[in-house]
Design an enzyme around this catalytic site. Structure first.
Site, PDB file in Angstrom:
ATOM      1  N   GLY A 101       0.813  -1.206   0.000  1.00 41.32           N
ATOM      2  CA  GLY A 101       0.000   0.000   0.000  1.00 41.32           C
ATOM      3  C   GLY A 101       0.846   1.256   0.000  1.00 41.32           C
ATOM      4  O   GLY A 101       0.501   2.256  -0.648  1.00 41.32           O
ATOM      5  N   THR A 102       1.958   1.230   0.728  1.00 41.52           N
ATOM      6  CA  THR A 102       2.866   2.390   0.741  1.00 41.52           C
ATOM      7  C   THR A 102       3.426   2.645  -0.650  1.00 41.52           C
ATOM      8  O   THR A 102       3.502   3.802  -1.098  1.00 41.52           O
ATOM      9  CB  THR A 102       4.009   2.138   1.736  1.00 41.52           C
ATOM     10  OG1 THR A 102       3.471   2.056   3.062  1.00 41.52           O
ATOM     11  CG2 THR A 102       5.028   3.264   1.689  1.00 41.52           C
ATOM     12  N   GLN A 143      -7.888   1.756   5.026  1.00 32.59           N
ATOM     13  CA  GLN A 143      -8.693   1.310   6.151  1.00 32.59           C
ATOM     14  C   GLN A 143     -10.161   1.074   5.790  1.00 32.59           C
ATOM     15  O   GLN A 143     -10.860   0.352   6.507  1.00 32.59           O
ATOM     16  CB  GLN A 143      -8.607   2.329   7.293  1.00 32.59           C
ATOM     17  CG  GLN A 143      -7.240   2.422   7.943  1.00 32.59           C
ATOM     18  CD  GLN A 143      -6.829   1.136   8.644  1.00 32.59           C
ATOM     19  OE1 GLN A 143      -7.656   0.290   8.972  1.00 32.59           O
ATOM     20  NE2 GLN A 143      -5.537   0.979   8.876  1.00 32.59           N
ATOM     21  N   SER A 181      -4.337  -1.493   0.627  1.00 35.49           N
ATOM     22  CA  SER A 181      -3.327  -2.470   1.026  1.00 35.49           C
ATOM     23  C   SER A 181      -4.009  -3.756   1.469  1.00 35.49           C
ATOM     24  O   SER A 181      -4.874  -3.742   2.346  1.00 35.49           O
ATOM     25  CB  SER A 181      -2.482  -1.897   2.167  1.00 35.49           C
ATOM     26  OG  SER A 181      -1.404  -2.747   2.466  1.00 35.49           O
ATOM     27  N   ALA A 182      -3.605  -4.889   0.879  1.00 37.36           N
ATOM     28  CA  ALA A 182      -4.320  -6.152   1.072  1.00 37.36           C
ATOM     29  C   ALA A 182      -4.269  -6.662   2.505  1.00 37.36           C
ATOM     30  O   ALA A 182      -5.210  -7.307   2.964  1.00 37.36           O
ATOM     31  CB  ALA A 182      -3.764  -7.218   0.128  1.00 37.36           C
ATOM     32  N   HIS A 183      -3.188  -6.404   3.225  1.00 39.02           N
ATOM     33  CA  HIS A 183      -3.109  -6.980   4.569  1.00 39.02           C
ATOM     34  C   HIS A 183      -4.043  -6.289   5.553  1.00 39.02           C
ATOM     35  O   HIS A 183      -4.191  -6.735   6.685  1.00 39.02           O
ATOM     36  CB  HIS A 183      -1.666  -6.942   5.095  1.00 39.02           C
ATOM     37  CG  HIS A 183      -1.143  -5.580   5.412  1.00 39.02           C
ATOM     38  ND1 HIS A 183      -0.609  -4.744   4.468  1.00 39.02           N
ATOM     39  CD2 HIS A 183      -1.069  -4.920   6.593  1.00 39.02           C
ATOM     40  CE1 HIS A 183      -0.219  -3.629   5.042  1.00 39.02           C
ATOM     41  NE2 HIS A 183      -0.488  -3.699   6.332  1.00 39.02           N
ATOM     42  N   CYS A 218       4.659   7.653  23.910  1.00 43.79           N
ATOM     43  CA  CYS A 218       5.457   6.897  24.868  1.00 43.79           C
ATOM     44  C   CYS A 218       5.598   5.447  24.479  1.00 43.79           C
ATOM     45  O   CYS A 218       5.587   4.560  25.329  1.00 43.79           O
ATOM     46  CB  CYS A 218       4.858   7.026  26.258  1.00 43.79           C
ATOM     47  SG  CYS A 218       4.643   8.725  26.768  1.00 43.79           S
TER      48      CYS A 218
END
Length: 473
Positions: A69-70, A177, A194-196, A323
């Site tokens: 996807g990136t 998403q 993105s497939a995952h 954090c």
């Protein structure tokens, strides 16, 4: 062990697993070849492309499979920006876009382009008018996610797409998403996914470029995937990704309202967490959001410590907190929203999550938060004790102002130290917190909003900054 981090990567869908194994036997050959094995691989690739395009809402010849996807985001942005150089070199994006978009923006600015960032409200949503105000002129591309990765807030993509089309500026939508839940509406120009995120195997991205969108692929040209994603693709993974997406769509069409079911579980979490855990802020739009995702932040809690506690209790969740071990700076999404970043927890439910697991999470969470707070020495004070303390301070000759030195101490310590001393000054008095932690700039004002105190502002200091808070209650 309940896995509640589907927004990072969803478990492999059973249909994807079967398709992957079958494609390893049938789809290993080069689909560009004319012999039997190549033709068989080509049929699998074409079928996968048709299924994915149907789910996305584009034509098969408009859709490209990429290695991630990136990669799809990078290719899509650079391709449009290069094609529209003569029109202008200004990139427009929301303040809460995925880091893949922001990284391209940094490269674009370093190469002489300009970048306009559109702010969001406290729920993480952009205003349609705010985007429309900056779309004209030399704008080359607008980037707007369909829904936020960290807090789940849905964006007005359809309305913004209409404004972009009227202005003649292409809109790229990061739909990573939202694609599992349905096609993205509107006249967008470029879409990535993105497939995952939907139960496909990792290593498969989608890049859809609608006809009529000026696009110039960058880098050496390749005969595969319309020149937009060079190299021999992972065909078995592509087949499995398309099979998972097709299965999700078929289940929804058949009446299996998994989005509604998971949405009900998320509503349960949104309602119960503030009741079970004191000093919690549930963030994101309560209505216009992804059905499976909820994010909340806990005062006086170290995010990494809380995630470890939940992991030991058997729950896998993630965080946008400052954090965590991966970063010492606040999440850019939470910062843009102006909400609390410390003790941040993102729960994103995968398909098939059981209601019993959610109920057990709600039982475990208060214990985990209490454990972390006790470890940090958070003052526990009941409302009646707090009122008595306020009266005692008001009648005393306490100094009108105090200074808390929290230099060199990371979140949530600066806010905890502020909470410990706020009752030692009279109403109208101030507490100045000295801190060199970037998260303090975000979390101290957020603490004031949650505790009905007044955030006066930030003053320069010899080291770090001085954050001034005036006691109101």
């Amino acid at each position: 062990m309940p896995y509640f981090d589907a927004a990072s990567a969803a478990p492999l869908h059973p249909v994807a697993r079967k398709a992957l194994l079958a494609a390893l036997d049938e789809g290993w050959a080069d689909p560009a070849r004319l012999y039997r094995e190549g033709r068989r691989a080509r049929l699998l690739l074409d079928a996968a492309r048709e299924a994915a395009a149907d789910a996305v809402g584009c034509r098969p010849d408009e859709l490209t499979f990429t290695p991630s996807g990136t990669h799809a985001v990078h290719s899509g942005m650079f391709g449009v920006l290069a094609a529209r150089r003569r029109v202008g070199r200004r990139l427009v994006h929301s303040a809460v876009e995925h880091s893949a978009v922001l990284h391209v923006a940094e490269v674009h600015a370093a190469a002489g382009g300009t970048v306009t960032e559109v702010p969001v409200d406290r729920t993480g949503r952009v205003a349609r008018a705010a985007v429309a105000d900056v779309v004209g002129g030399d704008a080359a591309l607008v980037c707007l996610q369909s829904a936020n990765h960290e807090v789940g807030t849905a964006q007005p993509v359809e309305e913004v797409a209409a404004d972009c089309r009227e202005a003649g500026v292409p809109l790229l939508v990061d739909a990573a998403q939202s694609v599992p839940w349905g096609p993205v509406p509107g006249a967008w120009s470029v879409l990535t996914a993105s497939a995952h995120k939907w139960g496909g195997p990792p290593g498969v991205g989608l890049l859809a470029v609608r006809k009529g969108t000026r696009f110039a692929p960058q880098g050496p040209l390749d005969e595969r995937e319309s020149g937009r994603s060079p190299g021999f693709g992972n065909l078995p993974a592509v087949v499995a990704a398309a099979a998972a997406l097709r299965a999700l769509r078929a289940a929804a069409a058949g009446g299996a309202d998994e989005a509604g079911r998971l949405g009900g579980l998320v509503e349960r979490i949104r309602a119960r967490v503030p009741e079970l855990v004191p000093d919690v802020e549930v963030v994101g739009d309560p209505v216009r959001r992804l059905p499976h995702l909820v994010t909340f932040s806990c005062l006086y809690v170290d995010g990494e410590a809380l995630l470890h506690e939940l992991d030991r209790a058997g729950f896998s969740v993630s965080s946008g907190s400052s954090c965590t071990s991966s970063t010492l700076t606040p999440s850019h999404v939470l910062r843009a929203m102006g909400v609390l970043s410390e003790g941040n927890v993102r729960v994103s439910l995968p398909y098939g999550t059981e209601a019993a697991d959610v109920e057990r999470f709600l039982t475990v969470l208060p214990v985990a938060v209490r454990s972390v707070r006790e470890r940090f020495g958070v003052p526990v004070q009941e409302p009646a004790d707090r009122a008595a303390g306020a009266a005692e301070v008001a009648e005393s000759a306490a100094a009108p102002g105090l200074v808390v030195d929290a230099l060199g101490r990371r979140c949530p310590v600066p806010v905890i130290e502020l909470a410990k001393v706020i009752d030692r000054v009279p109403v109208g008095g101030t507490v100045t917190v000295l801190s060199d932690d970037a998260a303090a700039r975000q979390d101290i004002p957020a603490w004031c909003a949650m505790r009905e105190q007044e955030y006066v502002g930030e003053e320069p200091a010899e080291r770090g900054a001085a954050y001034v808070v005036r006691r109101r209650v």
